[in-house]
Write a protein that holds these residues in place. Sequence first.
Motif, PDB file in Angstrom:
ATOM      1  N   VAL A  11      31.494   0.612 -19.525  1.00  8.36           N
ATOM      2  CA  VAL A  11      30.331   0.620 -20.492  1.00  8.36           C
ATOM      3  C   VAL A  11      29.209   0.589 -19.336  1.00  8.36           C
ATOM      4  O   VAL A  11      27.936   1.170 -20.019  1.00  8.36           O
ATOM      5  N   GLY A  12      29.004   0.137 -18.372  1.00 12.30           N
ATOM      6  CA  GLY A  12      28.064   0.225 -17.643  1.00 12.30           C
ATOM      7  C   GLY A  12      27.742   1.546 -16.737  1.00 12.30           C
ATOM      8  O   GLY A  12      26.607   2.083 -17.018  1.00 12.30           O
ATOM      9  N   MET A  13      28.917   2.629 -16.806  1.00 13.78           N
ATOM     10  CA  MET A  13      28.650   4.034 -16.643  1.00 13.78           C
ATOM     11  C   MET A  13      28.187   4.609 -17.715  1.00 13.78           C
ATOM     12  O   MET A  13      27.046   5.598 -17.587  1.00 13.78           O
ATOM     13  N   ALA A  14      28.535   4.404 -19.142  1.00 16.18           N
ATOM     14  CA  ALA A  14      27.792   5.070 -20.243  1.00 16.18           C
ATOM     15  C   ALA A  14      26.284   4.463 -20.173  1.00 16.18           C
ATOM     16  O   ALA A  14      25.640   5.495 -20.714  1.00 16.18           O
ATOM     17  N   LEU A  15      26.043   3.269 -20.038  1.00 13.47           N
ATOM     18  CA  LEU A  15      24.726   3.037 -20.096  1.00 13.47           C
ATOM     19  C   LEU A  15      23.773   3.829 -19.027  1.00 13.47           C
ATOM     20  O   LEU A  15      22.627   4.184 -18.971  1.00 13.47           O
ATOM     21  N   GLU A  16      24.401   3.822 -17.852  1.00 13.77           N
ATOM     22  CA  GLU A  16      23.666   4.766 -16.772  1.00 13.77           C
ATOM     23  C   GLU A  16      23.644   5.931 -17.047  1.00 13.77           C
ATOM     24  O   GLU A  16      22.543   6.729 -16.956  1.00 13.77           O
TER      25      GLU A  16
END
Length: 96
Positions: A11-16
């Motif tokens: 999820v962090g990668m998607a937000l980044e």
Amino acid sequence: QASQLDMANLVGMALEMQDVLRTDRVAAVAELGEPKLTMRIGVHYGKCVGCVVGSSAPRYHLFGKAIDIVQQLEQGGSKNGVVLSSSALRVCLGLD
């Protein structure tokens, strides 16, 4: 099986990835200051099967109900948004 940390990293990668699309560098190549590049991301947790399909131009493809669910999440999501299914959210919160 994915851990809470695995899902949080995803999820962090998607937000980044969404943040990168909002940078000045990406906006500089767009007309009227609105980025031409947009991304809708759907995240789901479930079982699927993957295999190589084709012989002249082989491609890796995923099959299964989980893939159908994530495609529906992505298609129903907002421009530059990240949508999680209830099962992805449960793993992210450590409830599963």
